[in-house]
Design a protein around this motif. Sequence first.
Motif, PDB file in Angstrom:
ATOM      1  N   SER A 189       0.823  -1.213   0.000  1.00  0.00           N
ATOM      2  CA  SER A 189       0.000   0.000   0.000  1.00  0.00           C
ATOM      3  C   SER A 189       0.854   1.259   0.000  1.00  0.00           C
ATOM      4  CB  SER A 189      -0.941  -0.002   1.209  1.00  0.00           C
ATOM      5  OG  SER A 189      -1.893  -1.052   1.096  1.00  0.00           O
ATOM      6  N   LEU A 190       1.974   1.242   0.712  1.00  0.00           N
ATOM      7  CA  LEU A 190       2.892   2.375   0.677  1.00  0.00           C
ATOM      8  C   LEU A 190       3.431   2.591  -0.738  1.00  0.00           C
ATOM      9  CD1 LEU A 190       4.944   1.789   3.951  1.00  0.00           C
ATOM     10  CD2 LEU A 190       3.470   3.759   3.476  1.00  0.00           C
ATOM     11  N   MET A 191       3.837   1.488  -1.389  1.00  0.00           N
ATOM     12  CA  MET A 191       4.364   1.595  -2.744  1.00  0.00           C
ATOM     13  C   MET A 191       3.280   2.059  -3.714  1.00  0.00           C
ATOM     14  SD  MET A 191       7.054  -1.558  -3.181  1.00  0.00           S
ATOM     15  CE  MET A 191       6.020  -2.871  -2.545  1.00  0.00           C
ATOM     16  N   ALA A 192       2.048   1.584  -3.507  1.00  0.00           N
ATOM     17  CA  ALA A 192       0.956   1.952  -4.405  1.00  0.00           C
ATOM     18  C   ALA A 192       0.661   3.448  -4.346  1.00  0.00           C
ATOM     19  CB  ALA A 192      -0.297   1.152  -4.052  1.00  0.00           C
ATOM     20  N   GLU A 193       0.596   3.985  -3.139  1.00  0.00           N
ATOM     21  CA  GLU A 193       0.304   5.416  -3.015  1.00  0.00           C
ATOM     22  C   GLU A 193       1.432   6.258  -3.606  1.00  0.00           C
ATOM     23  OE1 GLU A 193      -1.218   8.660   0.339  1.00  0.00           O
ATOM     24  OE2 GLU A 193      -1.067   6.522   0.862  1.00  0.00           O
ATOM     25  N   GLU A 194       2.671   5.837  -3.375  1.00  0.00           N
ATOM     26  CA  GLU A 194       3.813   6.549  -3.955  1.00  0.00           C
ATOM     27  C   GLU A 194       3.799   6.461  -5.478  1.00  0.00           C
ATOM     28  OE1 GLU A 194       7.767   8.439  -4.139  1.00  0.00           O
ATOM     29  OE2 GLU A 194       5.923   8.594  -2.961  1.00  0.00           O
ATOM     30  N   ALA A 195       3.410   5.298  -6.016  1.00  0.00           N
ATOM     31  CA  ALA A 195       3.333   5.137  -7.467  1.00  0.00           C
ATOM     32  C   ALA A 195       2.312   6.093  -8.070  1.00  0.00           C
ATOM     33  CB  ALA A 195       2.968   3.693  -7.816  1.00  0.00           C
ATOM     34  N   ILE A 196       1.138   6.189  -7.450  1.00  0.00           N
ATOM     35  CA  ILE A 196       0.089   7.078  -7.951  1.00  0.00           C
ATOM     36  C   ILE A 196       0.565   8.524  -7.926  1.00  0.00           C
ATOM     37  CG2 ILE A 196      -2.238   7.965  -7.517  1.00  0.00           C
ATOM     38  CD1 ILE A 196      -2.863   5.150  -6.307  1.00  0.00           C
ATOM     39  N   ARG A 197       1.191   8.906  -6.824  1.00  0.00           N
ATOM     40  CA  ARG A 197       1.687  10.282  -6.684  1.00  0.00           C
ATOM     41  C   ARG A 197       2.757  10.584  -7.733  1.00  0.00           C
ATOM     42  NH1 ARG A 197       2.869   9.747  -1.866  1.00  0.00           N
ATOM     43  NH2 ARG A 197       0.919  10.512  -0.987  1.00  0.00           N
ATOM     44  N   SER A 198       3.677   9.669  -7.939  1.00  0.00           N
ATOM     45  CA  SER A 198       4.756   9.897  -8.904  1.00  0.00           C
ATOM     46  C   SER A 198       4.225   9.989 -10.325  1.00  0.00           C
ATOM     47  CB  SER A 198       5.786   8.769  -8.805  1.00  0.00           C
ATOM     48  OG  SER A 198       6.409   8.751  -7.540  1.00  0.00           O
ATOM     49  N   LEU A 199       3.355   9.075 -10.689  1.00  0.00           N
ATOM     50  CA  LEU A 199       2.804   9.079 -12.042  1.00  0.00           C
ATOM     51  C   LEU A 199       1.942  10.316 -12.288  1.00  0.00           C
ATOM     52  CD1 LEU A 199       1.905   5.295 -12.238  1.00  0.00           C
ATOM     53  CD2 LEU A 199       3.478   6.469 -13.792  1.00  0.00           C
ATOM     54  N   ALA A 200       1.116  10.677 -11.303  1.00  0.00           N
ATOM     55  CA  ALA A 200       0.242  11.841 -11.477  1.00  0.00           C
ATOM     56  C   ALA A 200       1.050  13.121 -11.623  1.00  0.00           C
ATOM     57  CB  ALA A 200      -0.721  11.950 -10.294  1.00  0.00           C
ATOM     58  N   GLY A 201       2.209  13.178 -10.984  1.00  0.00           N
ATOM     59  CA  GLY A 201       3.045  14.363 -11.108  1.00  0.00           C
ATOM     60  C   GLY A 201       3.836  14.404 -12.399  1.00  0.00           C
ATOM     61  N   ALA A 202       4.263  13.229 -12.872  1.00  0.00           N
ATOM     62  CA  ALA A 202       5.144  13.192 -14.042  1.00  0.00           C
ATOM     63  C   ALA A 202       4.399  13.209 -15.367  1.00  0.00           C
ATOM     64  CB  ALA A 202       6.031  11.946 -13.967  1.00  0.00           C
ATOM     65  N   LEU A 203       3.289  12.493 -15.469  1.00  0.00           N
ATOM     66  CA  LEU A 203       2.653  12.301 -16.776  1.00  0.00           C
ATOM     67  C   LEU A 203       2.207  13.605 -17.439  1.00  0.00           C
ATOM     68  CD1 LEU A 203       0.585   9.037 -16.137  1.00  0.00           C
ATOM     69  CD2 LEU A 203       2.703   9.283 -17.465  1.00  0.00           C
ATOM     70  N   PRO A 204       1.615  14.559 -16.708  1.00  0.00           N
ATOM     71  CA  PRO A 204       1.237  15.818 -17.386  1.00  0.00           C
ATOM     72  C   PRO A 204       2.433  16.556 -17.982  1.00  0.00           C
ATOM     73  CG  PRO A 204       0.079  15.612 -15.300  1.00  0.00           C
ATOM     74  CD  PRO A 204       1.116  14.533 -15.319  1.00  0.00           C
TER      75      PRO A 204
END
Length: 355
Positions: A189-204
């Motif tokens: 769950s820690l990795m999942a939340e970090e993954a979402i945050r990283s992707l949401a910040g980088a993709l745009p």
Amino acid sequence: MRDFIYQSLPSRVIFRSGAIDTLADEVERLGARRALVLTTPGQRGLGEQAARTLGRLAAGVHDGAVMHVPREAADAARAEALRLGADCCVAIGGGSTIGLGKAIALTTGLPIVAVPTTYAGSEMTPIHGMTEDGLKRTGRDPRVLPKTVIYDPGLTLDLPSGISAASGMNAMAHAVEALYAQDANPIVSLMAEEAIRSLAGALPVVVVNMHDGQVRAEALYGAWLAGVCLGAVGMALHHKLCHTLGGTFDLPHAQTHAVLLPYSAHYNHGAASQALQRVSRALGGQTPEQAGPLLAALNRSLGLPGSLAEIGMPQDGLARAAKLATDNPYYNPRPLRYEDILDLLQRAWRGTPPA
């Protein structure tokens, strides 16, 4: 009190710019001497570049990878590996190519060195899939887990912005569902939340400047974490729907994930409120109800399709898809009733807001 089981998977990961230069060393590290390079027809040049990097260790290049791994493609790749006397596969490309490597490994036991060039995440999982007679079947087997994964952000610089965005949302789906998986645990769950945050910040940023190496590395980091999540715990409604639509109606894999994710998340927000609150928080929101709309807003900001109709889903296939998904369902926090799933698919087909 927290009760959980966490099983880490034995995979070696190399993550740095220029890491492709270590390919021959990593193949030799496995004790292999004849590596078959796998790729798609469109990435044949990249496969040949990998073969040159391998030098005397290259057995040949096979560019037969196809989306959703049709059985015919898998059989042809296995035959080619046998013909060339390959003792290892190097899968360079996206989920289709890595999936083809897994199809070979499943029956031959050949080790895989994966070199992902998209954000699919398949390289970090023991999950395999194959499509036959219009149905995609998946399974888990440790034999298909790549022995080594080489993440080189430089190999993603030429990935078109639209494919980057869809592939990134595909990765995000792994992380979202990991948070409410039946066997979810605190580490994943820690990795999942970090993954979402990283992707949401980088993709745009990626879709505006696809040649920004630093942002590409951040997106690839998020995709790696999401792939670890996918490999460590089970998935739920969202992946069941995507496998059904992809295998039966031949929809594009990553775009299907992107379109459906806001609807799948909103479907579960009441039954998995803590998990969806973490999704919302990683996207800048606060409540579980915001997760679906925030994912839909992210899709729009990335210029992705907003409906199943836009990516080729026939309206008259929705009822069949709902039946296939509910006849043999995956675990899901909210029960899968045919009427509810059909309503979800109808809303996704029209592009109606998820909430």
